[in-house]
Write an enzyme that holds these catalytic residues in place. Structure first.
Site, PDB file in Angstrom:
ATOM      1  N   GLY A   1       0.750  -1.246   0.000  1.00 27.30           N
ATOM      2  CA  GLY A   1       0.000   0.000   0.000  1.00 27.30           C
ATOM      3  C   GLY A   1       0.777   1.291   0.000  1.00 27.30           C
TER       4      GLY A   1
ATOM      5  CD  GLU B   1       0.364  -9.135   1.677  1.00 22.61           C
ATOM      6  OE1 GLU B   1      -0.538  -8.303   1.461  1.00 22.61           O
ATOM      7  OE2 GLU B   1       0.121 -10.256   2.156  1.00 22.61           O
ATOM      8  N   PRO B   2       4.437  -5.202  -0.957  1.00 27.25           N
ATOM      9  CG  PRO B   2       6.665  -4.547  -1.330  1.00 27.25           C
ATOM     10  CD  PRO B   2       5.828  -5.549  -0.581  1.00 27.25           C
ATOM     11  N   GLY B   3       3.274  -3.740  -3.967  1.00 27.58           N
ATOM     12  CA  GLY B   3       3.039  -3.990  -5.383  1.00 27.58           C
ATOM     13  C   GLY B   3       3.404  -2.748  -6.178  1.00 27.58           C
ATOM     14  NE  ARG B   4      -0.556   2.229  -5.980  1.00 26.20           N
ATOM     15  CZ  ARG B   4      -1.639   2.223  -6.764  1.00 26.20           C
ATOM     16  NH1 ARG B   4      -1.596   2.802  -7.934  1.00 26.20           N
ATOM     17  NH2 ARG B   4      -2.750   1.647  -6.368  1.00 26.20           N
TER      18      ARG B   4
ATOM     19  CE1 TYR C   1      -8.871   1.739  -8.882  1.00 28.00           C
ATOM     20  CE2 TYR C   1      -7.126   1.779 -10.526  1.00 28.00           C
ATOM     21  CZ  TYR C   1      -7.973   1.076  -9.691  1.00 28.00           C
ATOM     22  OH  TYR C   1      -7.904  -0.295  -9.671  1.00 28.00           O
TER      23      TYR C   1
ATOM     24  CB  CYS D   1     -16.722   4.830 -29.139  1.00 22.75           C
ATOM     25  SG  CYS D   1     -15.908   4.639 -30.719  1.00 22.75           S
ATOM     26  CD  GLU D   2     -16.896   3.669 -22.416  1.00 20.59           C
ATOM     27  OE1 GLU D   2     -16.853   4.301 -21.344  1.00 20.59           O
ATOM     28  OE2 GLU D   2     -17.103   2.457 -22.495  1.00 20.59           O
TER      29      GLU D   2
ATOM     30  CE1 TYR E   1      -2.702  -3.327  -8.454  1.00 13.11           C
ATOM     31  CE2 TYR E   1      -1.299  -1.467  -7.875  1.00 13.11           C
ATOM     32  CZ  TYR E   1      -1.865  -2.687  -7.558  1.00 13.11           C
ATOM     33  OH  TYR E   1      -1.577  -3.272  -6.341  1.00 13.11           O
TER      34      TYR E   1
END
Ligand SMILES: *Cc1c(COP(=O)(O)O)cnc(C)c1O
Length: 424
Positions: A239, A275-278, A318, A346-347, A375
Site C-alpha cells: 500500500g 506485500e508491496p506492489g505499486r 481512479y 468511443c467513450e 496496474y
C-alpha cells in the site's frame, strides 16, 4: 529515482532509446526497467534490515512472467490473490514456501491446489473461508498455515476504490472480533495459526494510517499470545504510495515506513512480511504511445493518441494522474501548451488528462506515460477490439518483448461460432 531519462535528446529506458523499441514493436507498448525494479526491491530490503523479513511482491500490480523472474532472482516472495497468479509465480521460479495467498473469495479448488503444491500461508479473510479451508486441508490430510486478515477500521486517506481497511470494506475480519476467530481457528482440524495479517489500502501517501494499524496489530499479537496462540509472523500488507504528480505529492520513503514497522512491531520477535506492489512496479514502467492527430476543438486542443483506456484504465477508473511527456526531448526554452489528452475509444471516459500543460507534440510524435508499470498492463482489455499491447523488458542496453502483441487472427480466433450459426 527511475531509469527513464533523456539522453542525446531522446527518452531512454536505461540505455535503450524508446524510439528504437517503438520501431521494433510498434506502438503503443509498455516498457519496464530491470534496474528500477531491482532498486525498488532493494530499497524495501534495506528498510527492513535488522528484522527477519520476507518481501512478498503483490504480483497483481504487474504479473508479467519476466517481471516475476526479476523479483524471484532477487529472492522475493509473492502475494497472490488467485490460483492463476499462484501458477504464474511458480512458473517464474518462486518456491511455494515464499508464496502467501490473499483474497476474499478463495475457492476449495484453489485451496487444494495451493496446499498440495506448497504454500507459505493463507491470509484468511472470513469465518466461512476458515471453515472451508479446514475441510479441504483435513480431507487431504494436510495442515494449512494461516493468518487472519484483520480489518482495523482505519482511514487510509486514499481513493475510495482502493481503500480496504474501513469497516464498510469487504476485506478481513473486524479486529474487535479477532480473538474469537483465532480461538475458532485453533480448534479446527487442518488449521495451523502462524500469524496476523493486515492490509489497509493502496497508494497511501501518509504514514499515520500505517502506524495506527500496526499499533493495533501489536496489541492484538500480545492478546493472542496471552490466549495461547503462537504468533511467529506479521504480514503488514502493501500500500505504500508513489509520486504520480510531478512534485506536489511526496509519499513517505520506504525507509521511514520501515522505521514505523520497527518501532510498532519490531520487538515482538516476529518475522515481518510486507506485500508491496505499486511501489515495486509503478515507476519501473512506461506506456509509450504515438500521436495520431492533434485536433483543434472549441477552445481546446485534443491530443489523440493510439493508446486508450483499454490499455491503461487508471485515469478512467481512479481519476489517476499520470505524467505524460514527449519522447523527443523538448528544447530548453519551449513554452508549454495545454492539451486534452485522449484515446480513440468511443467513450468520453477515454480521457487521460484534461487541460494538461506540456511541451508541444506534433502528429506522429511519441509520448510516454510515467508511473505506468503497476496496474497498467494487468488491467488492460481488448475493448473496442484493440489487441492487448506488447510488454518490453529492458536490461542495460538490451531489450526483449516479454509479451507479444497478438495478431488480429489470434484475437478473432478466440471466439467460436456455434454450429447452428454456421454458414449454409
Ligand atoms: C493490492 C494488494 C497489495 C498491494 O498493494 P500496493 O498498493 O500495490 O502495494 C498487497 N496486499 C494485498 C492483500 C492486496 O490486495
Amino acid at each position: 529515482m527511475d531509469h527513464f531519462l533523456y539522453k542525446n535528446g531522446m527518452l531512454h529506458a536505461e540505455d535503450v532509446p524508446l524510439s528504437e523499441i517503438a520501431a521494433a514493436v510498434g506502438t503503443p507498448f509498455y516498457v519496464y526497467s530491470t534496474a528500477t525494479l531491482t532498486r525498488h526491491f532493494q530499497v524495501f530490503d534495506d528498510a527492513l534490515a535488522g528484522m527477519p523479513h520476507l518481501i512478498c511482491y503483490a504480483m497483481k500490480a504487474n504479473s508479467n512472467m519476466a517481471v516475476l523472474r526479476v523479483m524471484a532472482k532477487l529472492g522475493a516472495g509473492m502475494d497472490v490473490v488467485s490460483i492463476g497468479e499462484y501458477r504464474r509465480a511458480r512458473a517464474a521460479g518462486v518456491p511455494g514456501e515464499k508464496i502467501v495467498f490473499s483474497g476474499v473469495g478463495k475457492t476449495a479448488d484453489e485451496m487444494e491446489y495451493a496446499l498440495t503444491h506448497g504454500i507459505r500461508q493463507f491470509n484468511v479473510e472470513s469465518e466461512p473461508e476458515l471453515e472451508r479451508l479446514s475441510a479441504v486441508a483435513s480431507r487431504l490430510g494436510l495442515e494449512a498455515p494461516i493468518t487472519v486478515r484483520v480489518n482495523p477500521d482505519v482511514d487510509a486517506k486514499t481513493h475510495a476504490k482502493i481503500a480496504t481497511g474501513k469497516k464498510e470494506n469487504k476485506f478481513g475480519i473486524p479486529i474487535s472480533r479477532a480473538r474469537e476467530v483465532y480461538a475458532r481457528a485453533a480448534a479446527l482440524p487442518g488449521i495451523k495459526v502462524v500469524g496476523v495479517d493486515v492490509h489497509i489500502g493502496s497508494q497511501l501517501t501518509q504514514l499515520e494510517p500505517f502506524e495506527q494499524a500496526f499499533r493495533m496489530v501489536r496489541t492484538l499479537t500480545e492478546e493472542l499470545r496471552a490466549d495461547g496462540h503462537e504468533i511467529i509472523r506479521l504480514d503488514l500488507g502493501g500500500g505504500l504510495g508513489i509520486p504520480y504528480v510531478n512534485s506536489n505529492e511526496a509519499p513517505p520513503l520506504p525507509f521511514d515506513y520501515g522505521q514505523v514497522i520497527q518501532r510498532t512491531v519490531g520487538d515482538l520477535g516476529c518475522e515481518i512480511e510486507i506485500e508491496p506492489g505499486r511501489l515495486i512496479a509503478g515507476n519501473a514502467g512506461l506506456l509509450v504511445a504515438d500521436t495520431i492527430y492533434v485536433k483543434e476543438g472549441e477552445g481546446r486542443t485534443f491530443l489523440i493518441l493510439d493508446a486508450a483506456m483499454n490499455d491503461l484504465i487508471r485515469p478512467a477508473m481512479y481519476d489517476a494522474w499520470h505524467d505524460i511527456i514527449p519522447v523527443k526531448e523538448p528544447a530548453p526554452a519551449t513554452e508549454p501548451v495545454t492539451y486534452d489528452i485522449v484515446g480513440p475509444v468511443c467513450e468520453s471516459g477515454d480521457t487521460f488528462a484534461k487541460g494538461r500543460m506540456m511541451a508541444p507534440v506534433a502528429e506522429g510524435e511519441l509520448v510516454a506515460f510515467r508511473s505506468a508499470g503497476a496496474y497498467g498492463a494487468v488491467m488492460a482489455s481488448e475493448y473496442n477490439s484493440r489487441p492487448l499491447i506488447p510488454e518490453v523488458l529492458v536490461h542495460g542496453d538490451q531489450f526483449a518483448v516479454v509479451r507479444a502483441r497478438p495478431t488480429f487472427d489470434e484475437m478473432l480466433n478466440r471466439d467460436t461460432i456455434p454450429e447452428w450459426l454456421a454458414e449454409e
